[in-house]
Structure formats: structure tokens, C-alpha cells
Write a protein that holds these residues in place. Sequence first.
Motif, PDB file in Angstrom:
ATOM      1  N   ARG A 181       0.824  -1.216   0.000  1.00 32.37           N
ATOM      2  CA  ARG A 181       0.000   0.000   0.000  1.00 32.37           C
ATOM      3  C   ARG A 181       0.857   1.264   0.000  1.00 32.37           C
ATOM      4  O   ARG A 181       0.490   2.276  -0.599  1.00 32.37           O
ATOM      5  CB  ARG A 181      -0.921   0.002   1.217  1.00 32.37           C
ATOM      6  CG  ARG A 181      -1.942   1.138   1.222  1.00 32.37           C
ATOM      7  CD  ARG A 181      -2.865   1.053   0.034  1.00 32.37           C
ATOM      8  NE  ARG A 181      -3.823   2.148  -0.006  1.00 32.37           N
ATOM      9  CZ  ARG A 181      -4.613   2.411  -1.036  1.00 32.37           C
ATOM     10  NH1 ARG A 181      -4.537   1.663  -2.124  1.00 32.37           N
ATOM     11  NH2 ARG A 181      -5.461   3.408  -1.011  1.00 32.37           N
ATOM     12  N   ARG A 241       0.028  -0.157  -7.275  1.00 29.40           N
ATOM     13  CA  ARG A 241      -0.369  -0.373  -5.878  1.00 29.40           C
ATOM     14  C   ARG A 241      -1.857  -0.655  -5.727  1.00 29.40           C
ATOM     15  O   ARG A 241      -2.262  -1.499  -4.922  1.00 29.40           O
ATOM     16  CB  ARG A 241       0.024   0.816  -5.005  1.00 29.40           C
ATOM     17  CG  ARG A 241      -0.669   2.119  -5.370  1.00 29.40           C
ATOM     18  CD  ARG A 241      -0.055   3.296  -4.615  1.00 29.40           C
ATOM     19  NE  ARG A 241      -0.506   3.404  -3.260  1.00 29.40           N
ATOM     20  CZ  ARG A 241      -1.541   4.150  -2.892  1.00 29.40           C
ATOM     21  NH1 ARG A 241      -2.252   4.804  -3.801  1.00 29.40           N
ATOM     22  NH2 ARG A 241      -1.882   4.229  -1.628  1.00 29.40           N
ATOM     23  N   ASN A 242      -2.717   0.036  -6.495  1.00 30.80           N
ATOM     24  CA  ASN A 242      -4.156  -0.173  -6.334  1.00 30.80           C
ATOM     25  C   ASN A 242      -4.607  -1.551  -6.806  1.00 30.80           C
ATOM     26  O   ASN A 242      -5.643  -2.045  -6.391  1.00 30.80           O
ATOM     27  CB  ASN A 242      -4.944   0.908  -7.083  1.00 30.80           C
ATOM     28  CG  ASN A 242      -5.093   2.164  -6.240  1.00 30.80           C
ATOM     29  OD1 ASN A 242      -4.940   2.126  -5.026  1.00 30.80           O
ATOM     30  ND2 ASN A 242      -5.380   3.278  -6.894  1.00 30.80           N
ATOM     31  N   SER A 277      -3.633  -3.610  -3.406  1.00 33.93           N
ATOM     32  CA  SER A 277      -3.850  -3.171  -2.031  1.00 33.93           C
ATOM     33  C   SER A 277      -5.040  -2.244  -1.855  1.00 33.93           C
ATOM     34  O   SER A 277      -5.253  -1.727  -0.767  1.00 33.93           O
ATOM     35  CB  SER A 277      -2.592  -2.456  -1.512  1.00 33.93           C
ATOM     36  OG  SER A 277      -2.375  -1.258  -2.239  1.00 33.93           O
ATOM     37  N   LYS A 278      -5.843  -2.034  -2.898  1.00 32.80           N
ATOM     38  CA  LYS A 278      -6.947  -1.092  -2.801  1.00 32.80           C
ATOM     39  C   LYS A 278      -7.923  -1.412  -1.674  1.00 32.80           C
ATOM     40  O   LYS A 278      -8.406  -0.513  -0.995  1.00 32.80           O
ATOM     41  CB  LYS A 278      -7.689  -1.012  -4.137  1.00 32.80           C
ATOM     42  CG  LYS A 278      -8.717   0.114  -4.188  1.00 32.80           C
ATOM     43  CD  LYS A 278      -9.296   0.251  -5.593  1.00 32.80           C
ATOM     44  CE  LYS A 278     -10.263   1.423  -5.662  1.00 32.80           C
ATOM     45  NZ  LYS A 278     -10.821   1.584  -7.032  1.00 32.80           N
TER      46      LYS A 278
END
Length: 330
Positions: free
Chosen positions: A127, A138-139, A142-143
Motif C-alpha cells: 500500500r 499499488r491499487n 492493495s486497494k
Amino acid sequence: MSNEPQSQSSERISDLWFEDGNLVVRAGSRLFKVYRGILAAQSPVFTDMFSFPPSDDQEILDGCPLVEMPDDPESIECFLRAVLQPGFFLPPPAPTQYHIVAGVLRIAHKYESTTFRARALRHLSARFPCSIQDQTHRNEISKPLFSQYSDQGATAYDLDSLSLLTEVDARWCLPFRYLTICSDNAQYIMNGIDYQSQHYEVHPDHKLAIMVGRERIVHDHIPKHMETLAKAAPSCSGGACRDARIQMLTEFINLPLWILCGPWHNDWFDFDTLELCNQCLAKATLDYDEIKVKLWNSLPDVFDLPSWEELKILKQEALGYVEEYTPSPA
């Protein structure tokens, strides 16, 4: 030997109350009947705790020794679920939620459970990445960490994550964590927020780093980047492109600061909708990539943190691995 005192009202957590368990753990008002050997295998601290012979006044509940844990009951429950329910807390990219990661990490860190400490840190590292390549994706992995909460809850846990990262010395996450909080309402940074009967706030040391860093980005970096984006391509004919560049700069200055380290195409700003000529669009794309790299490479200095290379070493020591990192050309 004595039974559990009747003066304290306690709740048995049904799916963490194993009839063949040999240890009862109490955290706050929550009771868990679990397996001493399994917990000891995950933590040398638990091993030492359980190695002492029972005392004459050892409390017994349901035929098992009762151990009182002074920790947050929610955190203890998250940790026990992670240990005893294999599908509850999987490594990334498996989805999870921030309060679960925080609970597992705080207990794993305190009781030296290296497996679950590393697993929780991997979720936070996904994240709050320390490479620009990981930030781009990242999204994708880890969203869900913050997306399941209300806006108020997400902000509260945003602030809590700073305390958590400091508690467990995950400093490699701080540059990007600082950058994202720079985009929050300044009121939250200065005064904190109340959520679920608890107050969350930024520690003064973090507050100073964030506010100073924010000013450096806004006053030192952004004007230079806008000047770069404002320039037309040498072969541009002007006219409509000039108006499009003005629109682009207006959009750029209103972007959350963390987006400036993100990919060219995103939900916040799609440059392809601008009526730029092909030459100016190509130049703007290259300029934006250069801006992104320069800002990313400068984040540790902006926030008075160790260099990316030093932070990478800390990450490797904590997780036992680190992705390949080559400093991006500025």
C-alpha cells in the motif's frame, strides 16, 4: 486453583473457542480457547510465557489455564484468527482490511511472531511502496485495505497508520505515506479526527515532517513542473494547443499530491481528453514522466528521511527480501 472471577463479564468468541483447546486467553472481555503449542510455535515470547509451571493461584476456566493478555482485544482476536484460521490473513495480493493488518502487526511485533509480522508488513509495503514501479500498480493489489471504510474511518486509519509504521519501525513506508497524507484536509493533519469513540491524530514529529514537506512540494517542486508542462513542443502551431495547455495546468495544480507520482492515465486526470496536437501531447507525456520520477526520487529528502537505498535495506532486513531497485534517472 480457582475459576474465573464472576465479577468480570466475559464473552466466549464461539469460532475461536475450540472444545479440545488447552489454553484460555482473555483479552478485555473476550475469551478464546485455543492451543498452547500452536501459539508457542509462532512466538518465542509465548514459548517463554507458557514454560513457567502453573502457580497455586492459577485461574482455571473450562479445565484449562487462563492467561490474561493486556493487549487490545480486537488486535488479539485478529492475531488469533490469523494463526488459527488459515484463510483469514493471507499474504498479498489476497485482500484484507487495515484494522486486521494493524491488529495482527501490533501483536506479532510485540510477541516476536516473525511470520505474521512479515506478512502484515508485506500488506503495508504494497500500500505504501518504496519504488516507483510498485506505486504504479499499488491499487491493483492493495486497494481494499482502506476502501471498505467510510470516509471518516479511512481518514482515521490513515492517521493511525503513521503511529503503526513508527511502532514497528517500517520507515521504508513513510515517504509515500507522508505524501498521501499531504493530500488530506489540513484540519485532520493538525487536529486529528474522532472515529468509533476513539481519537486519532498525527504525532507532532510526523506533523512537522508532513507540513514542511508539503510546503517544499508546493513551493519548490510544483512551480518548476508547471513551467515544464507549460512549454509547447517546438513544432506546435499554437492556437488551440495554448488553451489546452492552460486547461492541463489547471487540472495539474488541483491534483492530490500523491497522484503526481502515479501513472499518466488514471481516474483523476486523463490527458488524452485534452485537445493537444500530437507533438504537444507526446511532449506532455514525457514531461509528466520526468516530473513523476524527479518528485519520487526526492521524497526522502523532502520529508527529511533516510535515502531510498537505506530504506530499501531496512525493508530487506524486515521482510527477508526486497524487489530489485534501480534509481530512476532524474
